[in-house]
Design a protein around this motif. Structure first.
Motif, PDB file in Angstrom:
ATOM      1  N   PRO A  90      28.788  -9.958  -3.489  1.00 22.67           N
ATOM      2  CA  PRO A  90      28.233  -9.949  -4.850  1.00 22.67           C
ATOM      3  C   PRO A  90      28.418  -8.604  -5.547  1.00 22.67           C
ATOM      4  O   PRO A  90      28.342  -7.540  -4.915  1.00 22.67           O
ATOM      5  N   GLU A  91      28.606  -8.650  -6.832  1.00 23.53           N
ATOM      6  CA  GLU A  91      28.753  -7.417  -7.603  1.00 23.53           C
ATOM      7  C   GLU A  91      27.505  -6.548  -7.498  1.00 23.53           C
ATOM      8  O   GLU A  91      27.582  -5.316  -7.536  1.00 23.53           O
ATOM      9  N   ALA A  92      26.360  -7.205  -7.342  1.00 22.46           N
ATOM     10  CA  ALA A  92      25.103  -6.452  -7.211  1.00 22.46           C
ATOM     11  C   ALA A  92      25.127  -5.542  -5.986  1.00 22.46           C
ATOM     12  O   ALA A  92      24.533  -4.459  -5.989  1.00 22.46           O
ATOM     13  N   PHE A  93      25.793  -5.991  -4.923  1.00 28.77           N
ATOM     14  CA  PHE A  93      25.908  -5.159  -3.718  1.00 28.77           C
ATOM     15  C   PHE A  93      26.746  -3.917  -4.026  1.00 28.77           C
ATOM     16  O   PHE A  93      26.360  -2.783  -3.669  1.00 28.77           O
ATOM     17  N   SER A  94      27.881  -4.094  -4.675  1.00 24.65           N
ATOM     18  CA  SER A  94      28.723  -2.944  -5.031  1.00 24.65           C
ATOM     19  C   SER A  94      27.961  -1.986  -5.941  1.00 24.65           C
ATOM     20  O   SER A  94      28.068  -0.754  -5.794  1.00 24.65           O
ATOM     21  N   ASN A  95      27.163  -2.520  -6.866  1.00 20.75           N
ATOM     22  CA  ASN A  95      26.359  -1.667  -7.740  1.00 20.75           C
ATOM     23  C   ASN A  95      25.328  -0.879  -6.935  1.00 20.75           C
ATOM     24  O   ASN A  95      25.057   0.296  -7.226  1.00 20.75           O
ATOM     25  N   TRP A  96      24.746  -1.535  -5.929  1.00 17.66           N
ATOM     26  CA  TRP A  96      23.759  -0.885  -5.053  1.00 17.66           C
ATOM     27  C   TRP A  96      24.418   0.262  -4.282  1.00 17.66           C
ATOM     28  O   TRP A  96      23.824   1.333  -4.121  1.00 17.66           O
ATOM     29  N   ILE A  97      25.642   0.036  -3.820  1.00 15.09           N
ATOM     30  CA  ILE A  97      26.385   1.079  -3.112  1.00 15.09           C
ATOM     31  C   ILE A  97      26.690   2.247  -4.046  1.00 15.09           C
ATOM     32  O   ILE A  97      26.490   3.417  -3.698  1.00 15.09           O
ATOM     33  N   GLU A  98      27.143   1.936  -5.244  1.00 20.04           N
ATOM     34  CA  GLU A  98      27.550   2.995  -6.175  1.00 20.04           C
ATOM     35  C   GLU A  98      26.362   3.749  -6.753  1.00 20.04           C
ATOM     36  O   GLU A  98      26.404   4.980  -6.892  1.00 20.04           O
TER      37      GLU A  98
END
Length: 476
Positions: free
Chosen positions: A194-202
């Motif tokens: 999910p894009e939300a995961f990538s946002n959480w990482i960034e």
């Protein structure tokens, strides 16, 4: 002699696991875990380490067989005095292999006390592998394994920003934290997470660029029986290291507050930019090694300690450091002089047998990265040429002849470099050989003959060294 475990060592305290560590090798156990153990003793950090074996084969079972306990033996020179110190490390709570229990590995992400991920998986460890197909199976790459772990944490805590972790890689590549973040985001895209995961990482996960420095020879097989007699335990995981240690971490102030090494007297520097410290290490420590090797080797010396303690080569390298390298650097004079003093003491360590010929591996490439920047910066800042660093270059060219004073030199470099010097030494004179070597843009990134006065200086030093060879040959 007793087996080493928590019962025989009478250690009963249980600490929450705050650190997951990828890598069970000597360096992390003799550097990071040694520091965390001191943090537990001297501060309120109160954290245990869970070690992850990043490869299918390793020593996690041996670590667990000793309940995570082992000794670190520090041997070296500090403030001009020989020092030896042994410490029992008790911060490692457990070790495991994702290959043996993948679900158990992923469940580590559900630990609410977890704060840090630390790694050392070799320079090649931070890389993307498209063959790692899913977070549901064990990835072969370290970033693949870490992405799966972070994704489990993201899911378990519903993307809570407060449960995001601080990632502190120790791999010896530049901007290692940034490289690891990029690779994890690459896996997130590869796995269609999910894009939300990538946002959480960034946005929420902190990735720290780091610089580490400590010589850790590892298991002292030559003296292990004496060490075991002294500690009165059968410890098969003893790690030998030098006393010097330095860890530079690029991180926000919140990381320093959570990892309070400043309260434990450890040589850990939190910085907004570690570039000056990397440059200091490359030019003083690595540069001095590289500059010293050909000069000392042609003189007939064979180890770093011999070379530094020899009056001629020792004076040469100390003057090169203090008079020609340090003036090219931008940190405070106090910091630079202290680091240089530490470097000289490290070179003199009587417990480490460091052969010059091993440092000589790929010396041309090393000179370009480690020494030439000091030469160019010195010339730019002073308008003069650094005579000692260029004497080293002259010695390097002579070294690559492959023979000196009737003795063969076991050169170890790429075929292209060796073939070049074989051709260069077919020239009719030393002057022509030196000029050909200095002209190689493949070696130096530029034609060094274009620098005013450099060719004449290096040629004069090379002729003098060849003259010294002839004198020695006639004497013999």
């Amino acid at each position: 002699m007793q087996p080493l475990n928590r019962q025989t060592a009478q250690i009963s305290e249980q600490r929450p696991v705050k650190v997951i560590q990828f890598g069970e090798g000597n360096f992390l156990r003799g550097f990071v875990d040694w520091m965390i153990d001191i943090l537990n003793e001297k501060t309120d950090f109160n954290g245990a380490v869970e070690i992850i074996q990043p490869l299918d084969k390793g020593i996690y079972k041996l670590i667990n067989g000793q309940d995570g306990l082992y000794h670190v033996v520090l041997e070296g020179i500090q403030d001009g005095k020989t020092t030896q110190e042994t410490r029992l490390i008790s911060c490692v709570q457990n070790a495991m292999s994702p290959y043996a229990d993948y679900e158990g590995y992923l469940k580590l992400a559900e630990n609410p006390d977890l704060e840090f991920i630390i790694s050392n998986t070799t320079e090649a460890g931070i890389s993307f592998d498209a063959a790692d197909a899913s977070p549901d199976t064990t990835s072969s790459s370290f970033p693949g394994k870490l992405t799966a772990l972070l994704y489990r944490r993201f899911q378990y805590f519903n993307g809570d920003s407060d449960k995001a972790l601080t990632i502190i890689p120790c791999e010896l590549i530049e901007k290692n934290g940034e490289a690891l973040r990029t690779t994890i985001l690459q896996f997130a895209q590869h796995w269609n997470l999910p894009e939300a995961f990538s946002n959480w990482i960034e946005a929420d996960t902190i990735f720290c660029n780091t610089l580490v420095d400590r010589i850790v020879p590892g298991f002292p097989k030559d003296t292990i029986q004496d060490i075991q007699q002294e500690i009165d335990f059968e410890d098969n995981l003893v790690v030998k290291a030098e006393p010097f240690h330095l860890w530079v971490i690029e991180a926000p102030e919140s990381v320093q507050a959570a990892f309070p090494t400043n309260k434990a007297g450890l040589q850990v520097k939190f910085a907004q930019d570690l570039t000056p410290y990397r440059t200091r290490k490359v030019r003083i420590l690595n540069g001095a090694h590289t500059a010293l090797v050909p000069v000392a080797y042609l003189q007939g010396l064979r180890t770093v300690r011999e070379a530094v303690e020899d009056e001629t080569s020792g004076t040469f390298i100390k003057d090169a450091i203090y008079q020609e390298i340090i003036p090219t650097l931008d940190l405070s004079t106090e910091e630079l002089n202290q680091f240089a003093k530490d470097v000289i003491e490290r070179f003199q360590n009587p417990f480490i047998h460091h052969e010059l010929i091993t440092i000589a591996l790929n010396s041309v490439a090393k000179y370009k990265v480690r020494v030439l920047p000091s030469v160019l910066e010195y010339q730019q800042r002073t308008g003069q040429l650094p005579q000692r660093l260029l004497k080293s270059l002259a010695a390097l060219i002579l070294f690559y002849k492959g023979e000196y004073n009737g003795q063969q030199i076991p050169l170890n470099d790429t075929p292209e470099v060796l073939e070049f010097f074989q051709a260069a030494w077919q020239k009719e004179s030393v002057e022509e050989t030196v000029k050909m070597a200095l002209a190689s843009e493949d070696f130096w990134g530029q034609d060094l003959n274009q620098i005013n006065g450099l060719t004449a200086l290096v040629t004069a030093e090379a002729v003098a060294l060849q003259g010294a060879e002839n004198v020695q040959a006639n004497t013999n």
